[in-house]
Scaffold this motif. Structure first.
Motif, PDB file in Angstrom:
ATOM      1  N   UNK A 320       0.846  -1.196   0.000  1.00  0.00           N
ATOM      2  CA  UNK A 320       0.000   0.000   0.000  1.00  0.00           C
ATOM      3  C   UNK A 320       0.880   1.244   0.000  1.00  0.00           C
ATOM      4  N   UNK A 321       0.668   2.080  -0.987  1.00  0.00           N
ATOM      5  CA  UNK A 321       1.387   3.347  -1.127  1.00  0.00           C
ATOM      6  C   UNK A 321       0.373   4.478  -1.052  1.00  0.00           C
ATOM      7  N   UNK A 322       0.643   5.478  -0.214  1.00  0.00           N
ATOM      8  CA  UNK A 322      -0.252   6.633  -0.088  1.00  0.00           C
ATOM      9  C   UNK A 322       0.564   7.913  -0.227  1.00  0.00           C
ATOM     10  N   UNK A 323       0.131   8.782  -1.120  1.00  0.00           N
ATOM     11  CA  UNK A 323       0.767  10.085  -1.315  1.00  0.00           C
ATOM     12  C   UNK A 323      -0.241  11.166  -0.964  1.00  0.00           C
ATOM     13  N   UNK A 324       0.141  12.063  -0.054  1.00  0.00           N
ATOM     14  CA  UNK A 324      -0.741  13.134   0.409  1.00  0.00           C
ATOM     15  C   UNK A 324      -0.074  14.481   0.193  1.00  0.00           C
ATOM     16  N   UNK A 325      -0.857  15.478  -0.227  1.00  0.00           N
ATOM     17  CA  UNK A 325      -0.354  16.823  -0.468  1.00  0.00           C
ATOM     18  C   UNK A 325      -1.189  17.837   0.306  1.00  0.00           C
ATOM     19  N   UNK A 326      -0.512  18.805   0.917  1.00  0.00           N
ATOM     20  CA  UNK A 326      -1.167  19.942   1.563  1.00  0.00           C
ATOM     21  C   UNK A 326      -0.582  21.211   0.962  1.00  0.00           C
ATOM     22  N   UNK A 327      -1.444  22.112   0.513  1.00  0.00           N
ATOM     23  CA  UNK A 327      -1.005  23.336  -0.162  1.00  0.00           C
ATOM     24  C   UNK A 327      -1.419  24.543   0.668  1.00  0.00           C
ATOM     25  N   UNK A 328      -0.457  25.391   1.023  1.00  0.00           N
ATOM     26  CA  UNK A 328      -0.734  26.616   1.783  1.00  0.00           C
ATOM     27  C   UNK A 328      -1.113  27.733   0.822  1.00  0.00           C
ATOM     28  N   UNK A 329      -2.190  28.436   1.128  1.00  0.00           N
ATOM     29  CA  UNK A 329      -2.664  29.516   0.271  1.00  0.00           C
ATOM     30  C   UNK A 329      -1.740  30.722   0.334  1.00  0.00           C
ATOM     31  N   UNK A 330      -1.617  31.391  -0.790  1.00  0.00           N
ATOM     32  CA  UNK A 330      -0.823  32.614  -0.883  1.00  0.00           C
ATOM     33  C   UNK A 330      -1.773  33.796  -0.712  1.00  0.00           C
ATOM     34  N   UNK A 331      -2.230  34.030   0.524  1.00  0.00           N
ATOM     35  CA  UNK A 331      -3.212  35.087   0.762  1.00  0.00           C
ATOM     36  C   UNK A 331      -2.583  36.468   0.667  1.00  0.00           C
ATOM     37  N   UNK A 332      -1.333  36.562   1.040  1.00  0.00           N
ATOM     38  CA  UNK A 332      -0.535  37.770   0.801  1.00  0.00           C
ATOM     39  C   UNK A 332       0.822  37.292   0.323  1.00  0.00           C
ATOM     40  N   UNK A 333       1.576  38.131  -0.396  1.00  0.00           N
ATOM     41  CA  UNK A 333       2.863  37.681  -0.932  1.00  0.00           C
ATOM     42  C   UNK A 333       3.791  37.142   0.147  1.00  0.00           C
ATOM     43  N   UNK A 334       4.319  35.939  -0.085  1.00  0.00           N
ATOM     44  CA  UNK A 334       5.255  35.313   0.830  1.00  0.00           C
ATOM     45  C   UNK A 334       4.615  34.474   1.915  1.00  0.00           C
ATOM     46  N   UNK A 335       3.286  34.571   2.066  1.00  0.00           N
ATOM     47  CA  UNK A 335       2.632  33.897   3.183  1.00  0.00           C
ATOM     48  C   UNK A 335       2.528  32.389   2.975  1.00  0.00           C
ATOM     49  N   UNK A 336       2.361  31.939   1.719  1.00  0.00           N
ATOM     50  CA  UNK A 336       2.202  30.515   1.466  1.00  0.00           C
ATOM     51  C   UNK A 336       3.406  29.705   1.915  1.00  0.00           C
TER      52      UNK A 336
END
Length: 436
Positions: A320-336
């Motif tokens: 069993x292989x599981x790949x998970x991704x979490x993406x941080x929003x760029x709400x202001x420049x540099x914040x992501x």
């Protein structure tokens, strides 16, 4: 039979015998070579059978994440000077830790209260007054009972920080502690300015609010008045904690590192050939992450590949292989990138100290030289029925990636280095898909 025939017969018998011995030796050599080949293949694959390898060994690295500063002693009056307190709340008690009008004070809990420019001296006043001013400072020291002190403090300040989802982003404050943000509101319940900053395991919240009478109405003090007052007090609190104390409001989060321009879905991050190395002929579906849900600021998407040779759980082989991704929003420049980094480091420090809130049984924490900007490996130990899970977690700019791998041969669960190397091999492929 002639005299020469016995000699010829003996010679033929000897020759046949040598041939038979040579043939047997050759056969043994072929068998031995095959056995060696199988042994070598098993040594470089992810268990044989339905996973072929070859695998990339996960490269351990020196631990470059500092432990972080631990503050144990708080400054008197939360670090706010008598002069600043008198300017922001005229006539208030000089010793904020005595509690003043409304509540008992103490180290880390300070209030200065002023009514009618300090002329009203009462616990509960009724009547017409010109104004009210309240400066409220609270300093919380994270103890690290359930996680590392630094991670706990980061979580406390993050609950109302710039990366908070579902609210208007507050203003970023540079030059105040290790991270800081500010917010203003004219609403009755949250009126005034609030500045929050972190230094090591300490989280300070400074609120400055008040109103001025205008005929029959009371008007919340203007944003500039409230924010200037809160920042002035926050600077002194930070100085008392021996932290950066030159706050400036900012529209960007420095350093401004651009986020990834395109992030594929988890199921599209691993080539079919790489999947075959660790889970040949697997079927895929949505999955669930193991560690990333502990990162409270980001949504997580997962894809799972499962390969089995039997319909029964205790028979045959499974991978069993599981790949998970979490993406941080760029709400202001540099914040992501900032949000992804702080969440990665929070979980990193927790695992290093052996504490992850709500999750137990992690062993073998190891910093890795890659992939991505920073990475680590860890094993989640399971029971005899569930088996261990090898995890590789890495950050690539504003994206956090978790690769998890587990499997079994008959009733024997896979364990050890095999799990980490399998997860690392896939993580390298995932990182290639994020280069955009």
């Amino acid at each position: 039979m002639s005299d020469s025939e016995p000699a010829g017969l003996v010679q033929r018998l000897r020759t046949d015998r040598r041939w038979r011995i040579a043939a047997v030796a050759g056969a043994l050599a072929v068998v031995l070579a095959a056995a060696v080949a199988v042994a070598v293949a098993r040594g470089t694959s992810s268990g044989g059978g339905i996973a072929d390898g070859p695998l990339l060994p996960a490269p351990a690295s020196a631990d470059r994440v500092p432990a972080g500063r631990i503050i144990e002693k708080l400054p008197r009056n939360c670090g706010v000077s008598d002069g600043t307190a008198a300017r922001l709340a005229p006539g208030s008690d000089r010793d904020a830790e005595k509690g003043n009008v409304f509540r008992h004070g103490g180290p880390g809990s300070c209030m200065w209260y002023s009514l009618d420019d300090g002329k009203a001296k009462c616990d509960f006043c009724v009547g017409d007054f010109a104004n009210e001013r309240v400066l409220d400072v609270t300093i919380t020291l994270a103890s690290g009972r359930t996680q590392s002190p630094i991670s706990e403090a980061m979580e406390l300040v993050g609950r109302d920080g710039p990366g908070r989802v579902g609210t208007a982003p507050p203003e970023i404050v540079e030059g105040l502690g290790e991270e800081a943000a500010a917010r203003y509101s004219a609403d009755t319940e949250t009126e005034g300015a609030i500045v929050t900053f972190r230094e090591g395991n300490a989280v300070a919240t400074i609120r400055y609010r008040g109103w001025d009478a205008e005929g029959d109405r009371r008007t919340t003090i203007p944003e500039k008045t409230a924010m200037d007052g809160a920042l002035a007090a926050a600077a002194e609190t930070a100085k008392g904690l021996e932290a950066a104390a030159d706050p400036v409001l900012s529209t960007v989060k420095r350093p401004v590192t651009p986020p990834l321009s395109r992030v594929p879905k988890p199921c599209d991050t691993v080539p079919a050939g790489t999947v075959d190395m660790v889970a040949r002929d697997a079927y895929r579906r949505r999955g669930g992450a193991t560690l990333l849900p502990a990162m409270y600021r980001m949504s997580v998407d997962s894809c799972r590949w499962r390969a089995r040779t039997s319909q029964y759980s205790n028979e045959g082989q499974s991978r069993t292989l599981t790949v998970s991704l979490a993406v941080a929003d760029e709400r202001v420049p540099g914040l992501g990138v900032h949000a992804a980094t702080r969440d990665f480091l929070g979980v990193y420090r927790n695992l290093r100290s052996g504490k992850v809130p709500g999750i137990e049984d992690f062993t073998g924490f190891t910093p890795l030289a890659g992939p991505g900007d920073r990475a680590f490996a860890v094993t989640k130990t399971g029971s005899r029925s569930t088996g261990d899970v090898g995890l590789v977690v890495f950050q690539k700019r504003n994206v956090l990636v978790e690769v998890a791998y587990e499997g079994a041969d008959e009733e024997t669960n896979l364990s050890g280095r095999l799990l980490i190397d399998s997860a690392y091999t896939v993580a390298v492929a995932v990182e290639r898909s994020l280069r955009s």
